[in-house]
Design a protein around this motif. Structure first.
Motif: not given
Ligand code: ADP
Length: 304
Positions: A174-179, A196-198, A289-295
């Motif tokens: 998550r901190s890498m995502w923010t960066f 990781y489709l999420e 959701n069972k999984s992420s929607r994209l997944e």
């Protein structure tokens, strides 16, 4: 194209031995995009990235990076690229700060400027305390961040990340995502491959899906998700229910935990589903959701 960071036209790759890994791929990545390249193992993602970085020779087609054709003008094209490969490829005995400043040197950045940039990047990525530590002594997540710092020190316009958060724990991810989101807001074009489709759903505004060397989707994430004809939810109910009701446009099964797994067609609203269940004395306490929607969409597309 003027507004393109990367333009790929009719790209083909046939490996020695005759296997065709890319079959006539065309892609356009606009400047400033956060672009996700998704696909199952063996789809051709690393082959595309390898060609963009000039590590793999293409068989046919053309690639332009910020308007520079990689065949005619590789040295200009490469200045615009920062690459974070899947495999760690540092000298394990070299300290972090030196890895970054040396990389800057390869791109002609003067040492005092390189040192300033390295300090800034290592601080942003939480590695400043490790600046004198040899890279081989870093944890996997730290090595990954060091590769990002190294890829950015010459201030490229495009950052390509091949599976950036593979093996990285959730809080660090998550901190890498923010960066990365911050870098993208500041104008950096980012292309990432991930399984990781999420991650792709969270970060990428445009998503291309590749399967067996062919691009099967390439569109804005919002439009892509609109293609979902049905979605799977897990419902936790107030009391364990005996028998499941029939509900139009939904199919319900009970899973092993006693929760209800329901596949909802887009003709049925969630409000209606819950009120229909309530009429049958089934009170929904929680819904997820069972999984992420994209997944869910990805699995259907790639398996169909
Ligand atoms: P991905 O990154 O999507 O997992 P790759 O681009 O690594 O897929 O591989 C695409 C296909 O090309 C796979 O079937 C893989 O086995 C094949 N491939 C990759 N590298 C080589 C190679 N050097 N020689 C022959 N086939 C290869």
């Amino acid at each position: 194209m003027k507004n393109s960071a990367i333009t790929i036209k009719h790209l083909k790759k046939i490996y020695a031995g005759g296997f065709q890994a890319l079959k006539n791929i065309s892609l356009d990545v606009p400047k400033g995009a956060f672009f996700g390249l998704l696909g199952p193992n063996g789809a051709g993602k690393s082959t595309i990235i390898g060609i963009l970085c000039s590590l793999i020779n293409k068989t046919a087609g053309s690639v332009e990076i910020y308007g520079h054709d990689i065949d005619k003008d590789w040295s200009e094209a490469k200045k615009n690229l920062g690459i974070v490969p899947q495999e760690f490829n540092f000298n394990i005995f070299e300290p972090c700060l030196q890895i970054i400043t040396n990389q800057a040197g390869y791109y002609g950045v003067p040492y005092p400027v390189a040192k300033q940039r390295a300090e800034h990047l290592l601080k942003e990525l939480g590695l400043w305390d490790k600046r004198y530590t040899p890279s081989g002594k870093l944890s996997g997540g730290m090595k990954r961040r060091l590769m990002i710092a190294r890829a950015l020190v010459h201030q490229p316009k495009i950052l390509i990340l091949d599976e950036p958060t593979a093996g990285v724990d959730i809080s660090l991810r998550r901190s890498m995502w923010t960066f990365l989101e911050k870098q993208n807001k500041n104008g950096l074009t980012i292309i990432l491959t991930t399984h990781y489709l999420e991650e792709a759903e969270q970060l990428c505004e445009t998503i291309a899906i590749i399967d067996k060397g062919i691009i099967i989707e390439n569109m804005n994430k919002v439009d892509l998700l609109k293609k979902m004809k049905c979605e799977t939810f897990i419902l936790t109910t107030e009391a364990d229910c005996i028998g499941l009701p029939q509900i139009d446009n939904a199919s319900l099964i009970k899973n092993n935990d006693g929760d209800i797994e329901v596949v909802v067609n887009d003709a049925l609203s969630i409000t209606k589903l819950i009120s229909d269940l309530e009429k049958q004395n089934i009170i929904v306490k929680r819904i997820q959701n069972k999984s992420s929607r994209l997944e869910e969409l990805f699995v259907r597309m790639v398996e169909s």
